[in-house]
Design a protein around this motif. Structure first.
Motif, short mmCIF file in Angstrom:
data_model
loop_
_atom_site.label_atom_id
_atom_site.label_comp_id
_atom_site.label_asym_id
_atom_site.label_seq_id
_atom_site.Cartn_x
_atom_site.Cartn_y
_atom_site.Cartn_z
N SER A 93 40.57 25.46 -5.72
CA SER A 93 39.30 26.13 -5.48
C SER A 93 39.53 27.20 -4.42
CB SER A 93 38.24 25.14 -5.01
OG SER A 93 38.62 24.56 -3.78
N PHE A 94 38.59 28.10 -4.29
CA PHE A 94 38.72 29.19 -3.33
C PHE A 94 38.47 28.68 -1.91
CE2 PHE A 94 37.71 31.80 -7.10
CZ PHE A 94 38.73 32.74 -7.00
N HIS A 95 39.32 29.09 -1.01
CA HIS A 95 39.10 28.86 0.42
C HIS A 95 38.47 30.12 1.02
CE1 HIS A 95 39.70 27.67 4.56
NE2 HIS A 95 40.34 28.80 4.78
N ARG A 96 38.95 31.27 0.52
CA ARG A 96 38.43 32.57 0.93
C ARG A 96 38.51 33.49 -0.27
NH1 ARG A 96 38.83 35.10 6.38
NH2 ARG A 96 38.30 37.28 6.08
N ARG A 97 37.47 34.23 -0.52
CA ARG A 97 37.44 35.12 -1.69
C ARG A 97 36.93 36.48 -1.25
NH1 ARG A 97 34.47 34.13 -7.47
NH2 ARG A 97 35.14 36.10 -8.37
N GLU A 98 37.85 37.46 -1.21
CA GLU A 98 37.50 38.82 -0.81
C GLU A 98 37.56 39.80 -1.97
OE1 GLU A 98 39.91 39.91 2.53
OE2 GLU A 98 38.96 38.42 3.83
N ARG A 99 38.37 39.51 -2.98
CA ARG A 99 38.49 40.41 -4.12
C ARG A 99 37.32 40.19 -5.06
NH1 ARG A 99 43.66 40.16 -7.20
NH2 ARG A 99 42.86 42.12 -7.99
N GLY A 100 36.69 41.28 -5.43
CA GLY A 100 35.55 41.20 -6.32
C GLY A 100 35.97 40.92 -7.75
N ALA A 101 35.05 40.41 -8.51
CA ALA A 101 35.28 40.13 -9.92
C ALA A 101 34.01 40.50 -10.68
CB ALA A 101 35.63 38.67 -10.14
N GLY A 102 34.15 40.65 -11.98
CA GLY A 102 32.99 40.95 -12.81
C GLY A 102 33.21 42.21 -13.63
N GLU A 103 32.13 42.69 -14.21
CA GLU A 103 32.19 43.86 -15.08
C GLU A 103 32.04 45.14 -14.28
OE1 GLU A 103 29.32 43.32 -18.16
OE2 GLU A 103 30.38 41.60 -19.00
N PHE A 104 32.65 46.21 -14.79
CA PHE A 104 32.51 47.52 -14.16
C PHE A 104 32.35 48.57 -15.23
CE2 PHE A 104 37.06 46.82 -14.70
CZ PHE A 104 37.48 47.98 -15.32
N SER A 105 31.82 49.71 -14.82
CA SER A 105 31.63 50.83 -15.75
C SER A 105 31.60 52.13 -14.95
CB SER A 105 30.31 50.67 -16.51
OG SER A 105 30.12 51.74 -17.39
N ARG A 106 32.32 53.13 -15.44
CA ARG A 106 32.31 54.48 -14.86
C ARG A 106 32.13 55.46 -16.00
NH1 ARG A 106 34.91 55.84 -9.78
NH2 ARG A 106 33.88 57.81 -10.12
N SER A 107 31.30 56.45 -15.79
CA SER A 107 31.12 57.52 -16.77
C SER A 107 31.42 58.85 -16.11
CB SER A 107 29.69 57.54 -17.31
OG SER A 107 29.47 56.39 -18.10
N LEU A 108 32.14 59.70 -16.82
CA LEU A 108 32.51 61.01 -16.31
C LEU A 108 32.14 62.08 -17.31
CD1 LEU A 108 36.10 60.02 -15.25
CD2 LEU A 108 34.26 60.56 -13.70
N GLN A 109 31.56 63.16 -16.82
CA GLN A 109 31.29 64.34 -17.64
C GLN A 109 32.54 65.21 -17.59
OE1 GLN A 109 28.34 64.53 -19.17
NE2 GLN A 109 28.69 66.44 -20.21
#
Length: 148
Positions: A93-109
């Protein structure tokens, strides 16, 4: 160098609030410019380079697998989506969690002179590299001069 604005004649409490507001402003915009929608805190961070052949986009996506990244184009817009999962070791199990997790999205013109149908992408060592070539008519070319 930061520029602080003070108004002469303010009472000490108002002057302190002004100083506080100005310090916050310089923290948010350290170079005196607004970083806009791609400022600090946007994930994944990216750099865009250009050369004679086209554009290169490099995004930092540590812990992301190629299968979890999707690139889509619509018109001149490139959208990069993905998901980063961080799992503890089996039975742990996590003792310390600093790195993010999950979905991401970037859009560029993107500029109109790019050929998005010929884009190429690769993911190596947490760096997503995307190459988008220029359309043939947009590439620089040499014109030979003939003797008259």
């Amino acid at each position: 160098m930061a520029l602080f604005r003070f108004t002469p004649g303010l009472d000490p409490a108002a002057a302190l609030l002004t100083l506080q507001r100005e310090l916050r402003r310089t923290e948010e915009r350290p170079y005196g410019i607004d970083l806009g929608p791609s400022g600090r805190g946007v994930y994944p961070p990216l750099n865009v380079f250009t050369n004679r052949e086209g554009y290169v986009l490099r995004l930092e996506v540590p812990g992301v697998t190629p299968e979890s990244v999707t690139l889509e184009t619509q018109g001149r817009t490139l959208t990069i989506t993905g998901k980063r999962e961080v799992q503890p070791p089996a039975g742990g199990s996590f003792h310390r969690r600093e790195r993010g997790a999950g979905e991401f999205s970037r859009s560029l013109q993107l500029p109109a002179d790019l050929d998005l149908s010929k884009a190429d992408a690769s993911l190596k060592n947490g760096m997503l590299s995307i190459f988008i070539p220029k359309k043939e008519e947009a590439k620089p070319r040499q014109i030979s001069v003939k003797a008259a």
